[in-house]
Structures are given as C-alpha cells and as structure tokens.
Design a protein around this motif. Structure first.
Motif, PDB file in Angstrom:
ATOM      1  N   ASN A  41       0.806  -1.225   0.000  1.00 17.95           N
ATOM      2  CA  ASN A  41       0.000   0.000   0.000  1.00 17.95           C
ATOM      3  C   ASN A  41       0.835   1.269   0.000  1.00 17.95           C
ATOM      4  O   ASN A  41       0.284   2.359   0.168  1.00 17.95           O
ATOM      5  N   LEU A  42       2.131   1.130  -0.171  1.00 16.14           N
ATOM      6  CA  LEU A  42       3.005   2.300  -0.146  1.00 16.14           C
ATOM      7  C   LEU A  42       3.914   2.322  -1.362  1.00 16.14           C
ATOM      8  O   LEU A  42       4.391   1.288  -1.805  1.00 16.14           O
ATOM      9  N   ASN A  43       4.126   3.495  -1.856  1.00 15.81           N
ATOM     10  CA  ASN A  43       5.093   3.701  -2.936  1.00 15.81           C
ATOM     11  C   ASN A  43       5.890   4.934  -2.561  1.00 15.81           C
ATOM     12  O   ASN A  43       5.589   6.049  -2.971  1.00 15.81           O
ATOM     13  N   VAL A  44       6.925   4.724  -1.753  1.00 14.72           N
ATOM     14  CA  VAL A  44       7.630   5.851  -1.153  1.00 14.72           C
ATOM     15  C   VAL A  44       9.077   5.934  -1.613  1.00 14.72           C
ATOM     16  O   VAL A  44       9.925   6.496  -0.945  1.00 14.72           O
ATOM     17  N   GLY A  45       9.371   5.348  -2.747  1.00 10.80           N
ATOM     18  CA  GLY A  45      10.740   5.341  -3.222  1.00 10.80           C
ATOM     19  C   GLY A  45      11.337   6.723  -3.359  1.00 10.80           C
ATOM     20  O   GLY A  45      12.519   6.928  -3.090  1.00 10.80           O
ATOM     21  N   GLU A  46      10.538   7.697  -3.763  1.00 13.14           N
ATOM     22  CA  GLU A  46      11.076   9.039  -3.965  1.00 13.14           C
ATOM     23  C   GLU A  46      11.446   9.712  -2.655  1.00 13.14           C
ATOM     24  O   GLU A  46      12.374  10.507  -2.598  1.00 13.14           O
ATOM     25  N   LYS A  47      10.731   9.369  -1.570  1.00 17.11           N
ATOM     26  CA  LYS A  47      10.963  10.060  -0.296  1.00 17.11           C
ATOM     27  C   LYS A  47      11.974   9.348   0.593  1.00 17.11           C
ATOM     28  O   LYS A  47      12.721   9.988   1.311  1.00 17.11           O
ATOM     29  N   LEU A  48      11.992   8.033   0.570  1.00 16.83           N
ATOM     30  CA  LEU A  48      12.879   7.305   1.456  1.00 16.83           C
ATOM     31  C   LEU A  48      14.027   6.619   0.724  1.00 16.83           C
ATOM     32  O   LEU A  48      14.816   5.919   1.343  1.00 16.83           O
ATOM     33  N   GLY A  49      14.144   6.806  -0.578  1.00 17.91           N
ATOM     34  CA  GLY A  49      15.250   6.248  -1.318  1.00 17.91           C
ATOM     35  C   GLY A  49      14.974   4.896  -1.939  1.00 17.91           C
ATOM     36  O   GLY A  49      15.597   4.513  -2.918  1.00 17.91           O
ATOM     37  N   ARG A  50      14.042   4.125  -1.385  1.00 16.53           N
ATOM     38  CA  ARG A  50      13.671   2.825  -1.939  1.00 16.53           C
ATOM     39  C   ARG A  50      12.271   2.493  -1.455  1.00 16.53           C
ATOM     40  O   ARG A  50      11.799   3.043  -0.466  1.00 16.53           O
ATOM     41  N   PRO A  51      11.580   1.560  -2.126  1.00 17.65           N
ATOM     42  CA  PRO A  51      10.230   1.197  -1.683  1.00 17.65           C
ATOM     43  C   PRO A  51      10.242   0.682  -0.248  1.00 17.65           C
ATOM     44  O   PRO A  51      11.153  -0.031   0.164  1.00 17.65           O
ATOM     45  N   SER A  52       9.249   1.069   0.529  1.00 13.83           N
ATOM     46  CA  SER A  52       9.131   0.590   1.898  1.00 13.83           C
ATOM     47  C   SER A  52       8.845  -0.905   1.892  1.00 13.83           C
ATOM     48  O   SER A  52       8.045  -1.400   1.098  1.00 13.83           O
ATOM     49  N   GLN A  53       9.495  -1.631   2.789  1.00 18.00           N
ATOM     50  CA  GLN A  53       9.356  -3.083   2.827  1.00 18.00           C
ATOM     51  C   GLN A  53       8.943  -3.571   4.209  1.00 18.00           C
ATOM     52  O   GLN A  53       9.166  -2.911   5.217  1.00 18.00           O
ATOM     53  N   ILE A  54       8.335  -4.757   4.218  1.00 19.01           N
ATOM     54  CA  ILE A  54       7.998  -5.459   5.450  1.00 19.01           C
ATOM     55  C   ILE A  54       9.088  -6.489   5.705  1.00 19.01           C
ATOM     56  O   ILE A  54       9.485  -7.227   4.803  1.00 19.01           O
ATOM     57  N   ASP A  55       9.594  -6.562   6.940  1.00 22.78           N
ATOM     58  CA  ASP A  55      10.701  -7.471   7.242  1.00 22.78           C
ATOM     59  C   ASP A  55      10.356  -8.925   6.939  1.00 22.78           C
ATOM     60  O   ASP A  55      11.133  -9.635   6.294  1.00 22.78           O
ATOM     61  N   PHE A  56       9.186  -9.381   7.424  1.00 20.82           N
ATOM     62  CA  PHE A  56       8.777 -10.768   7.203  1.00 20.82           C
ATOM     63  C   PHE A  56       7.284 -10.811   6.893  1.00 20.82           C
ATOM     64  O   PHE A  56       6.491 -10.138   7.557  1.00 20.82           O
ATOM     65  N   ILE A  57       6.903 -11.609   5.916  1.00 19.53           N
ATOM     66  CA  ILE A  57       5.499 -11.926   5.701  1.00 19.53           C
ATOM     67  C   ILE A  57       5.370 -13.442   5.675  1.00 19.53           C
ATOM     68  O   ILE A  57       6.303 -14.155   5.294  1.00 19.53           O
ATOM     69  N   GLY A  58       4.228 -13.959   6.125  1.00 24.33           N
ATOM     70  CA  GLY A  58       4.091 -15.405   6.223  1.00 24.33           C
ATOM     71  C   GLY A  58       2.665 -15.891   6.101  1.00 24.33           C
ATOM     72  O   GLY A  58       1.708 -15.122   6.181  1.00 24.33           O
ATOM     73  N   LYS A  59       2.555 -17.197   5.887  1.00 23.59           N
ATOM     74  CA  LYS A  59       1.255 -17.864   5.864  1.00 23.59           C
ATOM     75  C   LYS A  59       1.432 -19.278   6.394  1.00 23.59           C
ATOM     76  O   LYS A  59       2.538 -19.831   6.398  1.00 23.59           O
ATOM     77  N   ARG A  60       0.355 -19.854   6.843  1.00 21.84           N
ATOM     78  CA  ARG A  60       0.368 -21.224   7.319  1.00 21.84           C
ATOM     79  C   ARG A  60       0.456 -22.180   6.124  1.00 21.84           C
ATOM     80  O   ARG A  60      -0.287 -22.060   5.165  1.00 21.84           O
ATOM     81  N   LYS A  61       1.386 -23.145   6.189  1.00 19.69           N
ATOM     82  CA  LYS A  61       1.577 -24.071   5.073  1.00 19.69           C
ATOM     83  C   LYS A  61       0.393 -25.019   4.888  1.00 19.69           C
ATOM     84  O   LYS A  61       0.159 -25.517   3.789  1.00 19.69           O
ATOM     85  N   ASP A  62      -0.346 -25.271   5.965  1.00 14.13           N
ATOM     86  CA  ASP A  62      -1.434 -26.243   5.902  1.00 14.13           C
ATOM     87  C   ASP A  62      -2.762 -25.617   5.492  1.00 14.13           C
ATOM     88  O   ASP A  62      -3.807 -26.268   5.577  1.00 14.13           O
ATOM     89  N   ARG A  63      -2.742 -24.375   5.063  1.00  7.85           N
ATOM     90  CA  ARG A  63      -3.993 -23.716   4.687  1.00  7.85           C
ATOM     91  C   ARG A  63      -3.872 -23.077   3.315  1.00  7.85           C
ATOM     92  O   ARG A  63      -2.816 -22.580   2.944  1.00  7.85           O
ATOM     93  N   GLN A  64      -4.966 -23.102   2.597  1.00  6.71           N
ATOM     94  CA  GLN A  64      -5.025 -22.427   1.307  1.00  6.71           C
ATOM     95  C   GLN A  64      -5.445 -20.980   1.563  1.00  6.71           C
ATOM     96  O   GLN A  64      -6.618 -20.646   1.530  1.00  6.71           O
ATOM     97  N   GLU A  65      -4.487 -20.151   1.807  1.00  2.49           N
ATOM     98  CA  GLU A  65      -4.794 -18.765   2.136  1.00  2.49           C
ATOM     99  C   GLU A  65      -3.717 -17.847   1.578  1.00  2.49           C
ATOM    100  O   GLU A  65      -2.623 -18.284   1.207  1.00  2.49           O
ATOM    101  N   LYS A  66      -4.023 -16.579   1.524  1.00  2.09           N
ATOM    102  CA  LYS A  66      -3.026 -15.594   1.141  1.00  2.09           C
ATOM    103  C   LYS A  66      -2.142 -15.293   2.346  1.00  2.09           C
ATOM    104  O   LYS A  66      -2.374 -15.772   3.448  1.00  2.09           O
ATOM    105  N   TRP A  67      -1.124 -14.509   2.124  1.00  2.00           N
ATOM    106  CA  TRP A  67      -0.248 -14.125   3.223  1.00  2.00           C
ATOM    107  C   TRP A  67      -1.064 -13.444   4.314  1.00  2.00           C
ATOM    108  O   TRP A  67      -1.842 -12.551   4.047  1.00  2.00           O
ATOM    109  N   SER A  68      -0.878 -13.875   5.549  1.00  2.00           N
ATOM    110  CA  SER A  68      -1.723 -13.380   6.636  1.00  2.00           C
ATOM    111  C   SER A  68      -0.946 -12.841   7.827  1.00  2.00           C
ATOM    112  O   SER A  68      -1.550 -12.396   8.796  1.00  2.00           O
ATOM    113  N   LEU A  69       0.390 -12.878   7.769  1.00  2.00           N
ATOM    114  CA  LEU A  69       1.217 -12.379   8.865  1.00  2.00           C
ATOM    115  C   LEU A  69       2.195 -11.341   8.327  1.00  2.00           C
ATOM    116  O   LEU A  69       2.854 -11.560   7.306  1.00  2.00           O
ATOM    117  N   ALA A  70       2.275 -10.213   9.009  1.00  2.00           N
ATOM    118  CA  ALA A  70       3.293  -9.204   8.712  1.00  2.00           C
ATOM    119  C   ALA A  70       4.057  -8.939  10.002  1.00  2.00           C
ATOM    120  O   ALA A  70       3.456  -8.597  11.023  1.00  2.00           O
TER     121      ALA A  70
END
Length: 235
Positions: free
Chosen positions: A65-94
């Motif tokens: 939801n962010l595009n801040v490359g011009e202000k912070l020098g590079r796109p803002s990133q999340i350190d870790f994203i994850g999902k449960r391997k036993d479920r058919q779901e999208k990424w649900s942890l940030a």
C-alpha cells in the motif's frame, strides 16, 4: 497483486507466542560467541523456527500500500510476511523487527505506522532490548527498566505497553501520545499519508528475557474507523 490480505485470527497463533523465547536464546548465544547481534542476524532464528512449525516465510517484501521510493530512497518493505503451510490462504502475517536503541525511537514508531497501513493481516512487532548500561536498560521481574534519567512514558507505558490485560485501545490523536506525536506525524508524512485510519488495539502477546536481552512481541488490531490526520483537529 496485494499478497498481504486475508482474515486475521482473533487470537495470536501459539507458535508466534514462543518467538521471543527463540530470539532471546539466539541473540544471547550470538552475543557470547561473536558479539552483539544485528537486526539482519535475527532473520535466521525467525525463519528457521517459524519454518519448522508450519509457516512459509518470505523476507523484505515491498509494502503493498506504499510507494515511497522518492521520499525514502527505496520502496518501503515489510521485514517478514508469512502464511500457514497447511492452509489455502493468502499471506496473513506481517512482522517487523527491531533491536532497540533509544536514540532511534523514530524508526521504531515508523515501523508501527507501516504495519497500521497494511490491509487485514496479523500485524506484529518484535523488539529486542539489549540490557546494557549504554542504553540505560536493566531487567526487573520481566520488565525492562530505563535509567539515566530517561523517561519512556509515552512510548512504552502508552504506545507499546509492557503489561496489558488484553488489547488496549488507542487512537493516534490521543493526548496521551503527545510525547511521540512528532514521530507519528513524521512517519505519515514520509509515507505520503495525509489521512489514515488511526484507531486500533495494541496487545503484548509474549515476552522473554535473559541476562543480556529482553524480547517483546506486540500485535495491532483494528478497533474502529476514526480517521487521524496530522494536519487536522482529531476529535
């Protein structure tokens, strides 16, 4: 494509509650063998532990939801994203991680704002506190104590509370956060956000400590739809 969407569970997963214990053990071992750990060195215990406990983890993913490359020098990133391997779901942890330094509180607050700007996921912040005279931090009954005349009232007694009996409701415009308001507003300005959803619950999910480190894990959940703006009167 926005990978960071999905339905957050009402309770934090039991595996995540043990994460501070794993991180403290690794940081304490590394400190004894090779010196103080860095934030990048936390990636190994986090990925290894979550990976063998049913999580698929990716690191350094661009914030959807962010595009801040011009202000912070590079796109803002999340350190870790994850999902449960036993479920058919999208990424649900940030998960954002920090090794605390009282001279860089603005970076810690910016990470919280970054999490609040995500869609419906489990938003977690893991902070490692070195117990050292340099940082003025000691440990007493599982609670970090700040010395040398430094007061952490707004940041840890209000914004990231040490002890919470269930989630604590906050609003970015609360008078109780005046002491860190400049950091909150600076983060929103850097991210190019003039008006944001600012009402949320913060919950201390777990903490662990050794003679060398304290580690806390907080989670952030939506509590309402009130809008906060640095440039408006927030009632």
């Amino acid at each position: 494509m926005n990978m960071l969407t999905g339905n957050s569970a009402s309770r934090v997963h039991p595996t995540l509650k043990k994460l501070p214990k794993v991180v403290v053990a690794h940081a304490t071992f590394q400190n004894a063998i090779a010196g103080s750990p860095s934030e990048s060195s936390l990636a190994y215990p986090i990925q290894a532990y979550l990976g063998v406990n049913g999580w698929a983890i990716s690191t350094e993913q661009d914030h959807p939801n962010l595009n801040v490359g011009e202000k912070l020098g590079r796109p803002s990133q999340i350190d870790f994203i994850g999902k449960r391997k036993d479920r058919q779901e999208k990424w649900s942890l940030a998960l954002e991680t920090k090794i605390y330094s009282r001279t860089k509180e603005d970076r810690l607050i910016r990470d919280v704002i970054k999490l609040l700007l995500l869609d419906d996921v489990d938003r977690c912040l893991l902070v490692v506190f070195p117990i050292s005279p340099k940082e003025g931090i000691s440990i007493e009954n599982g609670e970090a104590k700040f010395s040398n005349g430094w007061k952490s009232f707004n940041l840890f007694d209000r914004f990231l509370p040490w002890n919470v009996d269930g989630p604590k409701k906050l609003f970015l415009g609360d008078d109780s956060l005046k002491g860190i308001r400049n950091h909150i507003n600076a983060a929103l300005t850097a991210f190019g956000k003039e008006r944001v959803r600012g009402e949320f619950n913060v919950e201390l999910c777990a903490k662990n400590w050794s003679d060398d480190f304290v580690c806390c894990l907080w989670r952030f959940l939506w509590a309402g739809k009130r809008i906060y703006s640095p440039n408006e009167t927030n009632k």
